[in-house]
Design an enzyme around this catalytic site. Structure first.
Site, PDB file in Angstrom:
ATOM      1  N   LYS A 137      10.861  -7.321 -18.842  1.00  0.00           N
ATOM      2  CA  LYS A 137      10.954  -7.381 -20.618  1.00  0.00           C
ATOM      3  C   LYS A 137      11.865  -6.472 -21.428  1.00  0.00           C
ATOM      4  O   LYS A 137      12.777  -6.651 -22.269  1.00  0.00           O
ATOM      5  CB  LYS A 137       9.215  -6.979 -21.244  1.00  0.00           C
ATOM      6  CG  LYS A 137       9.577  -7.293 -22.662  1.00  0.00           C
ATOM      7  CD  LYS A 137       8.488  -7.380 -23.429  1.00  0.00           C
ATOM      8  CE  LYS A 137       8.013  -8.259 -24.828  1.00  0.00           C
ATOM      9  NZ  LYS A 137       6.668  -7.957 -25.145  1.00  0.00           N
ATOM     10  N   GLY A 184       3.316  -8.847 -21.319  1.00  0.00           N
ATOM     11  CA  GLY A 184       3.818  -8.783 -19.581  1.00  0.00           C
ATOM     12  C   GLY A 184       2.862  -9.331 -18.998  1.00  0.00           C
ATOM     13  O   GLY A 184       2.571 -10.098 -18.073  1.00  0.00           O
ATOM     14  N   HIS A 186     -19.258  -8.850   4.328  1.00  0.00           N
ATOM     15  CA  HIS A 186     -19.157  -7.679   5.197  1.00  0.00           C
ATOM     16  C   HIS A 186     -18.938  -6.963   5.365  1.00  0.00           C
ATOM     17  O   HIS A 186     -18.677  -6.034   6.529  1.00  0.00           O
ATOM     18  CB  HIS A 186     -18.586  -8.433   7.094  1.00  0.00           C
ATOM     19  CG  HIS A 186     -19.417 -10.264   7.494  1.00  0.00           C
ATOM     20  ND1 HIS A 186     -20.665  -9.678   8.082  1.00  0.00           N
ATOM     21  CD2 HIS A 186     -19.276 -11.032   7.050  1.00  0.00           C
ATOM     22  CE1 HIS A 186     -20.784 -11.412   8.699  1.00  0.00           C
ATOM     23  NE2 HIS A 186     -20.147 -12.066   7.544  1.00  0.00           N
TER      24      HIS A 186
END
Length: 504
Positions: free
Chosen positions: A191, A250, A367
């Site tokens: 930015k 952002g 799991h």
């Protein structure tokens, strides 16, 4: 906190906390708390019936939304008014999708046309043969593109895209190893065009091009920034600078030129569908109220668990390999936006704000971490996300098994199971929500991301905080610069670590 708001929270705390079993005694429970929303690309079903919210909670949360001026603040965001009060900025990511202040929508349209022209020129060979793009950014400049590209290019991409965010050189070297310098472009996404990690990686990428025979490495760079002058000063030709507005933060910037790698990988038509899917969710969020407003309904549940049930985390499990990066994306969106300890007016918050967002991909997570969800001592609200149409072409047994596991986990968390042996007993009454897409494509992914953006904003408004600043990320970066600059003394532990690593 005003007396009215305080009174509503007190009323919420006094409400009965019914079990899920009790709530499901109502035959209308599923119909009342799940909604099928028709969107471009296919419908999405949002099922919040397995949460502990009931009509009494909804009434109080509706009153809270009125008391904090939710409709006014929502309108102010879409109108382009200054709602990021600490940085004195408007918040206009929705304008990038065509919903917002007229002048901002016009500007966004012009910037998109500029990006479209460059994307199509690259695809047509205007910059020579381009097979690879190394996209360099960090935070929202990397997480959004990574999610979209990973989700939507499983069947192949027009241009292979490597996303690099980490300053660790191993990340950049791994990208180099997958690319041919002669056919690689570099996208630098920042930015401010000053982000240390991004610019350090960008310099190294230029050196890699130079060392591998590319005569004009700057000619292979596309800049994505809200500071176009700085990009030009750094060496990028103006024709390859794609600006985006200062009013776009952002973590909300995927819809701007930060989405350039997505458009390059997918093609412009698919990127346009991505924008339209998000715009459809914008329209729903702007035009619906109360429980009919799906992001707001989700925010009610979030606050119920964080503030009334003491839940410090919220989990998201994508039962779709294409959405494996969604939990990481949501971590930044939610925790950087709402991980605050002061309200928008600067006063201390009066309760928990953002929970810790975490998650994984099913069935792997079953799991690994589901033991805690089913039998642990922590109450963790869970979101399950899945798609009806599979993303693979294998035996349909794969996808049936995947969806069966997804739905079974929500059912098991709710129902539990009694057993004489405590080690085999499941307490049940554990909440979950399910987001079931008809299909996963650019439009539905855009709608999903926009849903979570608006959910995050709705939470912030109800908590009276500013979702759009992120000063908490600055202090560590400032100290890192002090370390590298030398001459600053730190605590004894830090000094010892610096000495051990040879940095000081």
């Amino acid at each position: 906190m005003s007396d009215t708001v305080a009174g509503i929270w007190q009323a919420l705390e006094k409400l009965e906390k019914p079990t899920l079993g009790t709530l499901f005694a109502d035959p209308a429970r599923v119909a009342d708390w799940s909604t099928r929303l028709d969107l471009p690309g296919g419908a999405i079903r949002f099922d919040w019936s397995k949460t502990h919210l009931n009509a009494a909670h909804a009434a109080q949360f509706d009153a809270l939304a009125d008391a904090v001026g939710f409709k006014v603040k929502r309108g102010a965001m879409f109108a382009g008014e200054v709602i990021n009060v600490t940085e004195h900025r408007a918040v206009e990511h929705t304008a990038l999708r065509g919903i917002g202040r007229d002048t901002s929508v016009e500007e966004a349209t012009a910037l998109h046309l500029r990006m479209k022209s460059l994307v199509e020129a690259i695809h047509a060979g205007a910059l020579g043969e381009v097979k690879h793009l190394i996209h360099i950014g960090i935070g929202g400049s990397a997480l959004g593109p990574a999610l979209a590209i990973d989700a939507l290019t499983r069947d192949g991409a027009k241009v292979d895209v490597q996303i690099v965010s980490n300053i660790d050189g191993c990340a950049l070297e791994a990208a180099f190893a997958k690319c041919d310098p002669a056919t690689t472009l570099i996208a630098v996404a920042s930015k401010t065009f000053t982000t240390t990690e991004t610019m350090t990686n960008a310099d190294s990428a230029l050196n890699w091009l130079r060392e591998n025979g590319v005569g004009d490495p700057y000619g292979r760079v596309v800049a994505l920034t809200a500071s176009p002058d700085k990009a030009v000063d750094w060496g990028v030709d103006e024709t390859r600078v794609l600006p985006f507005p200062e009013s776009v933060g952002g973590r909300y910037s995927l819809w701007s030129s930060i989405g350039f790698p997505v458009a390059l990988a997918l093609g412009w038509d698919d990127f346009a569908e991505f924008l339209e899917g998000a715009a459809a969710m914008d329209r729903h969020f702007l035009e619906s109220d109360g429980l009919a407003n799906l992001p707001l309904r989700a925010a009610y549940a979030d606050l119920y668990y964080a503030r009334l049930r003491g839940c410090q985390t919220r989990a998201c499990f994508a039962y779709d390999e294409r959405l494996r990066l969604l939990p990481s994306y949501l971590q930044q969106l939610e925790m950087e936006s709402n991980g605050k300890s002061v309200k928008a007016d600067g006063s201390p918050v009066d309760g928990p704000t953002a929970p810790i967002t975490w998650g994984g991909v099913g069935t792997d997570a079953q799991h690994a971490v589901f033991q805690l969800l089913h039998q642990g001592t922590n109450l963790v609200p869970v979101d399950f996300i899945a798609a009806i149409i599979p993303g693979d072409s294998l035996d349909p047994a794969h996808h049936r098994n995947l969806l069966a596991n997804c739905f079974a986990q929500g059912a098991a968390l709710m129902a539990g199971k009694e057993a004489k042996d405590g080690a085999r007993a499941y307490p049940g009454d554990r909440p979950s929500a399910t987001i079931l897409c008809e299909d996963l494509n650019p439009a539905t992914l855009g709608a999903l991301i926009a849903f979570h953006e608006h959910r995050t904003f709705a939470n912030a408004v109800l908590m009276e905080i500013n979702a759009f600043d992120q000063f908490g990320v600055e202090l560590g970066k400032e100290i890192a610069k002090s370390i590298l600059g030398g001459g600053t003394k730190f605590d004894a532990s830090t000094e010892a670590l610096l000495a051990e690593a040879g940095i000081k």
